[in-house]
Design an enzyme around this catalytic site. Sequence first.
Site, short mmCIF file in Angstrom:
data_model
loop_
_atom_site.label_atom_id
_atom_site.label_comp_id
_atom_site.label_asym_id
_atom_site.label_seq_id
_atom_site.Cartn_x
_atom_site.Cartn_y
_atom_site.Cartn_z
N SER A 1 10.00 -188.83 -110.88
CA SER A 1 10.36 -187.55 -110.26
C SER A 1 9.73 -187.47 -108.87
CB SER A 1 9.80 -186.43 -111.14
OG SER A 1 9.60 -185.26 -110.40
N TYR B 1 3.21 -181.64 -115.30
CA TYR B 1 4.41 -182.44 -115.05
C TYR B 1 4.15 -183.40 -113.90
CZ TYR B 1 9.41 -183.44 -114.35
OH TYR B 1 10.62 -184.07 -114.22
P1 NAD Z 1 17.28 -182.53 -120.30
O1 NAD Z 1 16.42 -181.47 -120.86
O2 NAD Z 1 18.73 -182.26 -120.05
O3 NAD Z 1 17.16 -183.85 -121.19
C1 NAD Z 1 16.01 -184.25 -121.84
C2 NAD Z 1 16.41 -184.78 -123.20
O4 NAD Z 1 15.23 -185.31 -123.82
C3 NAD Z 1 16.95 -183.70 -124.13
O5 NAD Z 1 18.20 -184.10 -124.68
C4 NAD Z 1 15.88 -183.57 -125.21
O6 NAD Z 1 16.39 -183.25 -126.50
C5 NAD Z 1 15.25 -184.93 -125.19
N1 NAD Z 1 13.88 -184.92 -125.70
C6 NAD Z 1 12.91 -184.00 -125.44
N2 NAD Z 1 11.79 -184.30 -126.11
C7 NAD Z 1 12.04 -185.43 -126.81
C8 NAD Z 1 11.29 -186.22 -127.71
N3 NAD Z 1 10.01 -185.92 -128.02
N4 NAD Z 1 11.87 -187.33 -128.26
C9 NAD Z 1 13.15 -187.65 -127.97
N5 NAD Z 1 13.92 -186.92 -127.13
C10 NAD Z 1 13.38 -185.83 -126.56
O7 NAD Z 1 16.53 -182.99 -118.95
P2 NAD Z 1 17.00 -183.79 -117.69
O8 NAD Z 1 16.84 -182.87 -116.52
O9 NAD Z 1 18.28 -184.48 -117.90
O10 NAD Z 1 15.79 -184.82 -117.56
C11 NAD Z 1 15.85 -186.18 -117.94
C12 NAD Z 1 14.69 -186.90 -117.26
O11 NAD Z 1 14.81 -186.79 -115.83
C13 NAD Z 1 13.31 -186.35 -117.61
O12 NAD Z 1 12.39 -187.41 -117.69
C14 NAD Z 1 12.98 -185.48 -116.41
O13 NAD Z 1 11.60 -185.33 -116.25
C15 NAD Z 1 13.59 -186.30 -115.29
N6 NAD Z 1 13.88 -185.60 -114.04
C16 NAD Z 1 14.61 -184.46 -114.00
C17 NAD Z 1 14.86 -183.85 -112.77
C18 NAD Z 1 15.65 -182.60 -112.65
O14 NAD Z 1 15.72 -182.03 -111.54
N7 NAD Z 1 16.27 -182.14 -113.71
C19 NAD Z 1 14.36 -184.42 -111.60
C20 NAD Z 1 13.63 -185.57 -111.68
C21 NAD Z 1 13.39 -186.16 -112.91
#
Ligand code: NAD
Length: 280
Positions: free
Chosen positions: A163, A176
């Site tokens: 991130s 985070y």
């Molecule tokens: P999201 O919430 O849509 O997806 C996360 C998924 O992880 C969900 O389907 C959830 O059920 C699953 N999950 C949560 N805890 C879990 C566990 N203990 N075991 C198995 N599965 C689990 O989130 P997203 O925004 O698509 O994020 C995906 C990744 O990208 C994450 O690592 C997040 O930190 C990273 N990220 C997101 C952004 C953003 O702006 N959204 C930016 C940079 C990085």
Amino acid sequence: MNELNLKDKVAVITGGAGIICSTLARSLAAQGVKTVILDLNRDAAHDVAKNIEKEFHVQSLGISANVLGKVSLEEAKREVNSKFGTIDILVNGAGGNSPSATTKVEKMLGTEDENLEETFFGLQIEGFDKVFDLNFKGTLIPSMVFATDLVRKKSGVIINISSMNSYRPLTKIAAYSASKAAVNNFTQWLAVHFSKTGVRVNAIAPGFLLTNQNRFLLIDENTGELTARGKKIINGTPMERYCVPEELTGTLIYLVSDLSKFVTGVVIPVDGGFSAYSGV
Ligand code: NAD
């Protein structure tokens, strides 16, 4: 020669039912990769897998497992190995933030009557642990379980999802930020550790997307408009917009394919210029 060399490879995508990782999984399926959608949310994992099979005519398997539970992951691995054989690609995508690990204010005022509950001092240790563990140990433990296949085969790739917080922390979200900085450090550490095994380890650091984990910070739930923080992000992004998940897929395909054969231990920002911009 197909220089991508991805057809019939097997990829496990943790958090594969989420907004970013379901798109990453689809982009792998489009290259003929068999995908395993591993997620805590069983129904969503099955739905994503079913839709991938329908759209791309490549096998996809939805599995419910917890990235923080070694036993749960070992069970998942046995199921993957019996249905698809050994794996070639691991995408560590499960992660997220939580309001319980978020301070109410960006900066302390330093006044006598300041409400400390709204500052660093009000952070809940349990909330901090939950967020730190999900992002960091939720990357470490699946790597430990699934990379045994890669090391034995002497080939394969791990992609961690980092991130913008990993380079410079954002205000309010101390846990985070620390956890994603740890993910970058671990990416480099494991890349070196595996460097003679034929297994590469890299990460993608997405810019800002509007997803479930950050909506509470970026969109005002009463008006539906961007919050002040949401607007700050746009102002800090030279391209002046949010990222969409599809914009991460080119970097993923590059990193998992033979196009990046000599690339290991890097964290690639896909951020519309955010990490390059000082704000002035
Ligand atoms: P999201 O919430 O849509 O997806 C996360 C998924 O992880 C969900 O389907 C959830 O059920 C699953 N999950 C949560 N805890 C879990 C566990 N203990 N075991 C198995 N599965 C689990 O989130 P997203 O925004 O698509 O994020 C995906 C990744 O990208 C994450 O690592 C997040 O930190 C990273 N990220 C997101 C952004 C953003 O702006 N959204 C930016 C940079 C990085």
